[in-house]
Write an enzyme that holds these catalytic residues in place. Sequence first.
Site, PDB file in Angstrom:
ATOM      1  N   CYS A 251       0.895  -1.173   0.000  1.00  0.00           N
ATOM      2  CA  CYS A 251       0.000   0.000   0.000  1.00  0.00           C
ATOM      3  C   CYS A 251       0.920   1.206   0.000  1.00  0.00           C
ATOM      4  O   CYS A 251       1.209   1.778   1.040  1.00  0.00           O
ATOM      5  CB  CYS A 251      -0.883  -0.019   1.240  1.00  0.00           C
ATOM      6  SG  CYS A 251      -2.035  -1.392   1.288  1.00  0.00           S
ATOM      7  N   ALA A 253       1.342   4.360  -1.846  1.00  0.00           N
ATOM      8  CA  ALA A 253       1.246   5.802  -2.125  1.00  0.00           C
ATOM      9  C   ALA A 253       1.093   6.621  -0.844  1.00  0.00           C
ATOM     10  O   ALA A 253       0.434   6.160   0.081  1.00  0.00           O
ATOM     11  CB  ALA A 253       0.056   6.062  -3.043  1.00  0.00           C
ATOM     12  N   GLY A 255       4.346   7.036  -1.246  1.00  0.00           N
ATOM     13  CA  GLY A 255       5.673   6.483  -1.537  1.00  0.00           C
ATOM     14  C   GLY A 255       6.762   6.812  -0.530  1.00  0.00           C
ATOM     15  O   GLY A 255       7.931   6.506  -0.771  1.00  0.00           O
ATOM     16  N   LYS A 257       7.500   5.478   2.281  1.00  0.00           N
ATOM     17  CA  LYS A 257       8.221   4.297   2.789  1.00  0.00           C
ATOM     18  C   LYS A 257       8.891   3.532   1.652  1.00  0.00           C
ATOM     19  O   LYS A 257       9.943   2.947   1.855  1.00  0.00           O
ATOM     20  CB  LYS A 257       7.274   3.417   3.608  1.00  0.00           C
ATOM     21  CG  LYS A 257       6.721   4.159   4.810  1.00  0.00           C
ATOM     22  CD  LYS A 257       5.934   3.283   5.737  1.00  0.00           C
ATOM     23  CE  LYS A 257       5.228   4.097   6.803  1.00  0.00           C
ATOM     24  NZ  LYS A 257       4.087   4.902   6.287  1.00  0.00           N
ATOM     25  N   ASP A 275      -0.404   0.363  -5.337  1.00  0.00           N
ATOM     26  CA  ASP A 275      -1.465   1.130  -4.682  1.00  0.00           C
ATOM     27  C   ASP A 275      -2.701   1.050  -5.552  1.00  0.00           C
ATOM     28  O   ASP A 275      -2.601   1.024  -6.777  1.00  0.00           O
ATOM     29  CB  ASP A 275      -1.077   2.592  -4.447  1.00  0.00           C
ATOM     30  CG  ASP A 275      -1.864   3.195  -3.294  1.00  0.00           C
ATOM     31  OD1 ASP A 275      -1.338   3.251  -2.171  1.00  0.00           O
ATOM     32  OD2 ASP A 275      -3.044   3.583  -3.510  1.00  0.00           O
ATOM     33  N   ASP A 320       1.495  -1.403   4.821  1.00  0.00           N
ATOM     34  CA  ASP A 320       1.145  -0.162   5.529  1.00  0.00           C
ATOM     35  C   ASP A 320      -0.329   0.106   5.205  1.00  0.00           C
ATOM     36  O   ASP A 320      -0.649   0.889   4.314  1.00  0.00           O
ATOM     37  CB  ASP A 320       2.057   0.956   5.003  1.00  0.00           C
ATOM     38  CG  ASP A 320       1.905   2.247   5.771  1.00  0.00           C
ATOM     39  OD1 ASP A 320       1.356   2.238   6.880  1.00  0.00           O
ATOM     40  OD2 ASP A 320       2.357   3.295   5.239  1.00  0.00           O
ATOM     41  N   CYS A 373      -1.055   3.910  10.978  1.00  0.00           N
ATOM     42  CA  CYS A 373      -0.879   5.157  11.723  1.00  0.00           C
ATOM     43  C   CYS A 373      -2.142   5.360  12.569  1.00  0.00           C
ATOM     44  O   CYS A 373      -2.695   6.450  12.619  1.00  0.00           O
ATOM     45  CB  CYS A 373      -0.588   6.342  10.813  1.00  0.00           C
ATOM     46  SG  CYS A 373      -1.796   6.606   9.514  1.00  0.00           S
TER      47      CYS A 373
HETATM   48  C1  LIG Z   1      -1.396   4.514   4.870  1.00  0.00           C
HETATM   49  S1  LIG Z   1      -1.478   4.853   3.188  1.00  0.00           S
HETATM   50  C2  LIG Z   1       0.132   4.349   2.660  1.00  0.00           C
HETATM   51  C3  LIG Z   1       1.235   5.348   2.928  1.00  0.00           C
HETATM   52  C4  LIG Z   1       2.529   4.942   2.264  1.00  0.00           C
HETATM   53  N1  LIG Z   1       2.939   3.617   2.663  1.00  0.00           N
HETATM   54  C5  LIG Z   1       3.658   5.912   2.571  1.00  0.00           C
HETATM   55  O1  LIG Z   1       4.414   5.697   3.494  1.00  0.00           O
HETATM   56  O2  LIG Z   1       3.769   6.903   1.851  1.00  0.00           O
HETATM   57  C6  LIG Z   1      -2.469   3.549   2.609  1.00  0.00           C
HETATM   58  C7  LIG Z   1      -2.525   3.427   1.099  1.00  0.00           C
HETATM   59  O3  LIG Z   1      -3.175   2.197   0.812  1.00  0.00           O
HETATM   60  C8  LIG Z   1      -3.859   2.337  -0.410  1.00  0.00           C
HETATM   61  N2  LIG Z   1      -4.803   1.207  -0.454  1.00  0.00           N
HETATM   62  C9  LIG Z   1      -5.957   1.047   0.223  1.00  0.00           C
HETATM   63  N3  LIG Z   1      -6.494  -0.156  -0.037  1.00  0.00           N
HETATM   64  C10 LIG Z   1      -5.644  -0.782  -0.892  1.00  0.00           C
HETATM   65  C11 LIG Z   1      -5.639  -2.036  -1.541  1.00  0.00           C
HETATM   66  N4  LIG Z   1      -6.631  -2.908  -1.333  1.00  0.00           N
HETATM   67  N5  LIG Z   1      -4.618  -2.337  -2.353  1.00  0.00           N
HETATM   68  C12 LIG Z   1      -3.623  -1.454  -2.569  1.00  0.00           C
HETATM   69  N6  LIG Z   1      -3.580  -0.237  -2.006  1.00  0.00           N
HETATM   70  C13 LIG Z   1      -4.565   0.093  -1.165  1.00  0.00           C
HETATM   71  C14 LIG Z   1      -4.461   3.722  -0.323  1.00  0.00           C
HETATM   72  O4  LIG Z   1      -4.734   4.222  -1.615  1.00  0.00           O
HETATM   73  C15 LIG Z   1      -3.330   4.484   0.379  1.00  0.00           C
HETATM   74  O5  LIG Z   1      -2.522   5.124  -0.569  1.00  0.00           O
END
Ligand SMILES: C[S@@+](CC[C@H](N)C(=O)[O-])C[C@H]1O[C@@H](n2cnc3c(N)ncnc32)[C@H](O)[C@@H]1O
Length: 433
Positions: A251, A253, A255, A257, A275, A320, A373
Site C-alpha cells: 500500500c 502511495a 511512496g 516508505k 497502490d 502499511d 498510523c
Molecule cells: C497509509 S497509506 C500508505 C502510505 C505509504 N505507505 C507511505 O508511506 O507513503 C495507505 C494506502 O493504501 C492504499 N490502499 C488502500 N487499499 C488498498 C488495496 N486494497 N490495495 C492497494 N492499495 C490500497 C491507499 O490508496 C493508500 O494510498
Amino acid sequence: MNDRGQPVRSVAAGVLQAVENGQSLTQCLPRALNEVADNERPQLQALCYGSCRWFHRLDAELQARLKKPLRKPDRIVHHLLLVALFQLRFSQQAPYAVLNETVEACRALNKPHLTGLTNGVLRAAEREGEPAWPDDVARFSHPHWMLEKLRHNWPHDWQAILDANNAQAPMTLRVNARRFSRNGYLQHLADAGIEAAATLFAPYGIQLVAPVPVDRLPWFADGAVSVQDEAAQLCTTLMDLAPGQRVLDACAAPGGKTCAILESCAALDEVVAIDESTDRLPRVQENLDRLDLIATLKQADAADIDQWWDQRPFDRILLDVPCSATGVIRRHPDIKLLRRESDIVPLASIQLGLLEAMWQVLAPGGRLVYATCSVFPQENHRIIRRFLKQQNDAVLIEPDVLWGRDMETGRQLLPAAESHDGFFYAVLEKPEP
Ligand SMILES: C[S@@+](CC[C@H](N)C(=O)[O-])C[C@H]1O[C@@H](n2cnc3c(N)ncnc32)[C@H](O)[C@@H]1O
C-alpha cells in the site's frame, strides 16, 4: 480581500463546509488555494487547519451563541463564524479586524441579511471572552465517539493523546542515506541557519526546531532529504533489508516508505510498489524521480493477487494498511470531522484481508512488517492476534527496540507532542518448511 476578489475567510468557510460534507483537506484545499492571492495562501492554510483542529470546541461555543441554528442554505455563515472564532481565540489578529473582515466576507458570500447576526455574535464573543467548556468534547476538541474510544482503549494515556493531537506537529526529515550522513546534513542545515537535531530513534531522522518551506532545505530538489515523520521512518529498521531481496510495498502511495526502503539498502533485487488509487500512485513516481530511485509500480488492489502477482514470492513485505489515521490527527485535523465510529469495523476487515493475501505472496523464510498510523487496538495488535490464531505458520518477531509499547502482538507508538506521530508496527516471519 485579494486581487482575485474572494476574501480569505469566505474561502476558508467554503473549505470547512466541504470538509463537513466529507472531503478531506488534501482534496479540497489545493483548489481553494488557487482562489486567493499568493501572499494569502499561508493564512488560508492556517485558517483551514486551525478551524478543523478546534472545530468541536468552536462549534460548542457558536451553538451556544446562536439563539437558533442557521437555516441549511445559510450553513456557510456558520462555517464563516467558526473561522472567525478560531481567529479570536487562537490568533494574534486584532479583534476589530476579524470582525470587519468577517462581515465583509459574509457579504461576499451573498448573505447580506446575516451581516447583523455575524457582527452581533462576534462582538459578544469578543466582549465576553471564551466560555467555560461544557464537556470534554469542547475541552479536548474531539468528536464524542473518538474521545470515548480513546478513554476506553488508553485509560492512562487518553488525555495525553488528545493533547498531542491538538499540538502542532514538528517538521521531520529523513536524510537520503545514499547521499549524506545525518551529521553531514545537520551541518548543512546549520550553515543555512536552520536549527535542527537528530531524532531519537530513527537513524536518518532530523527534526527541525521550526518548520521551513522545503525549498529552503539544502539540495531538497536534488533528493538530499524527504519530509517524513520519525515514526513512519522506523519501518525500515524492522524490515531487515539485505542486498538481493525482492521487496513488496503493498500500500505504497504517496511512496514515503517505498523511497525509505530503497535508500536504506542499495542492492535490492527489486522493489514492487502497489497502490489501488489511480490518483495517489503518480505521487510515488514523483518521489522516486526526485530521489533518483527505481521501483516497479502497479496500480491494483493488493488483496486481489490474481490481478497483479507474477508468482515470484517476496522476501520482504511492507503492509502499511489503510486505517483510521488516528495517530496522525495533529497533521490531518480534518480526520476529526471525517472519520466515523462505524468506519473502524470495515477497516479492520480490510486490514485482515490484506494481511491474509500478503501472506500468500511472502516467501518461506521471508518477513512481513504490518504498519498503521492508528492508535486503535482494533486495527493494530488485535488484527495481528486474530491473524496469528488462524495462520499456523506465522511467527511473531519481537523487535529489539527502545521505542513504543509492547502490546504482545506488536509495538504501539502514541503521538508525542514534540516528537513522533502515533504508529503501530508488527513483524511476522514465515519459517522455511
Ligand atoms: C497509509 S497509506 C500508505 C502510505 C505509504 N505507505 C507511505 O508511506 O507513503 C495507505 C494506502 O493504501 C492504499 N490502499 C488502500 N487499499 C488498498 C488495496 N486494497 N490495495 C492497494 N492499495 C490500497 C491507499 O490508496 C493508500 O494510498
